[in-house]
Scaffold this motif. Structure first.
Motif, PDB file in Angstrom:
ATOM      1  N   SER A  58       0.794  -1.125   0.045  1.00 38.29           N
ATOM      2  CA  SER A  58       0.028   0.059  -0.183  1.00 38.29           C
ATOM      3  C   SER A  58       0.895   1.121   0.116  1.00 38.29           C
ATOM      4  N   THR A  59       2.112   1.198   0.013  1.00 35.48           N
ATOM      5  CA  THR A  59       2.841   2.444   0.272  1.00 35.48           C
ATOM      6  C   THR A  59       3.673   2.617  -1.109  1.00 35.48           C
ATOM      7  N   THR A  60       3.790   1.512  -1.783  1.00 40.32           N
ATOM      8  CA  THR A  60       4.910   1.980  -3.027  1.00 40.32           C
ATOM      9  C   THR A  60       4.292   2.881  -3.920  1.00 40.32           C
ATOM     10  N   SER A  61       2.922   3.320  -4.037  1.00 44.06           N
ATOM     11  CA  SER A  61       2.497   4.214  -4.913  1.00 44.06           C
ATOM     12  C   SER A  61       2.670   5.766  -4.160  1.00 44.06           C
ATOM     13  N   LEU A  62       2.858   5.726  -2.826  1.00 45.31           N
ATOM     14  CA  LEU A  62       2.999   7.092  -2.218  1.00 45.31           C
ATOM     15  C   LEU A  62       4.091   7.714  -2.626  1.00 45.31           C
ATOM     16  N   ASN A 102      12.189   1.912   5.958  1.00 50.00           N
ATOM     17  CA  ASN A 102      12.306   2.287   4.497  1.00 50.00           C
ATOM     18  C   ASN A 102      10.930   1.633   3.997  1.00 50.00           C
ATOM     19  N   GLU A 103      10.174   2.486   3.319  1.00 49.91           N
ATOM     20  CA  GLU A 103       8.967   2.248   2.399  1.00 49.91           C
ATOM     21  C   GLU A 103       7.792   2.408   3.391  1.00 49.91           C
ATOM     22  N   ALA A 104       7.975   2.574   4.723  1.00 51.69           N
ATOM     23  CA  ALA A 104       6.930   2.918   5.841  1.00 51.69           C
ATOM     24  C   ALA A 104       6.217   4.072   5.546  1.00 51.69           C
ATOM     25  N   ARG A 105       4.878   4.347   6.101  1.00 52.12           N
ATOM     26  CA  ARG A 105       4.574   5.496   6.196  1.00 52.12           C
ATOM     27  C   ARG A 105       5.030   6.587   7.123  1.00 52.12           C
ATOM     28  N   GLY A 159       0.060  10.204   3.820  1.00 52.03           N
ATOM     29  CA  GLY A 159       0.199  10.126   2.487  1.00 52.03           C
ATOM     30  C   GLY A 159       1.529  10.216   1.810  1.00 52.03           C
ATOM     31  N   LEU A 160       2.353  10.014   2.829  1.00 52.52           N
ATOM     32  CA  LEU A 160       4.019   9.900   2.303  1.00 52.52           C
ATOM     33  C   LEU A 160       4.706   8.880   3.082  1.00 52.52           C
ATOM     34  N   ARG A 161       5.562   8.249   2.098  1.00 54.89           N
ATOM     35  CA  ARG A 161       6.430   7.295   2.357  1.00 54.89           C
ATOM     36  C   ARG A 161       7.810   7.454   2.714  1.00 54.89           C
TER      37      ARG A 161
END
Length: 169
Positions: A58-62, A102-105, A159-161
């Protein structure tokens, strides 16, 4: 059967703040594992160097988080004054930070810090101070600065990763 008088209870309760103050005034940093580091089921521990974790899809597109250099400088001051007594620089940033976050919100890191740090008074910093510390940790962990600071807004942070730049060999 021993009875504890009210005067004894009051005396013991009066000692609690003194013990807490004494525990915070250490000459050497506390290098114990940070609070939450091994809590079962916690998706993003405060510090984890025990293997890689799965990246939530769910975070890869943020969009990646960005912060301003001024914000990271403010965060460095807060970190030195509040965090460094227990977490010397290098303990919660760099490779350890990348493995854990890394890659977390960004909102997950913010919530974790706000709910657990400082260990003696969780939630005692302002929202801006917590976000400034996050900017400092991002800077120390090879996340490039941008023009705009991170906003102390939980909706915006969600909304940011976190996107740590890989180390080049």
């Amino acid at each position: 059967m021993t009875r504890v008088t009210e005067a004894t209870k009051r005396s013991l309760l009066a000692l609690v703040p003194l013990v807490l103050i004494a525990a915070c005034r250490r000459d050497t940093p506390d290098v114990r594992e940070p609070l939450g580091a091994r809590v079962a089921g916690l998706a993003h521990p405060v510090l984890s160097t025990h293997g890689a974790r799965a990246v939530p899809a769910s975070t890869t597109s943020l969009p990646p988080a960005s912060y301003s250099a001024d914000q990271a400088a403010r965060g460095a001051q807060v970190y030195k004054a509040t965090c460094a007594r227990c977490h010397p620089p290098g303990q919660l940033d760099g490779d350890a930070f990348a493995v854990a976050w890394n890659e977390a919100r960004v909102s997950t890191l913010y919530t974790t810090l706000r709910n657990t740090m400082p260990q003696d008074k969780p939630g005692s910093l302002s929202d801006s101070q917590y976000v400034d510390v996050i900017a400092y940790l991002l800077q120390r962990s090879r996340v490039p600065a941008g023009a705009a600071p991170l906003a102390p807004d939980s909706v915006a942070l969600r909304g940011l990763r976190i996107a740590v730049t890989p180390r080049t060999p």
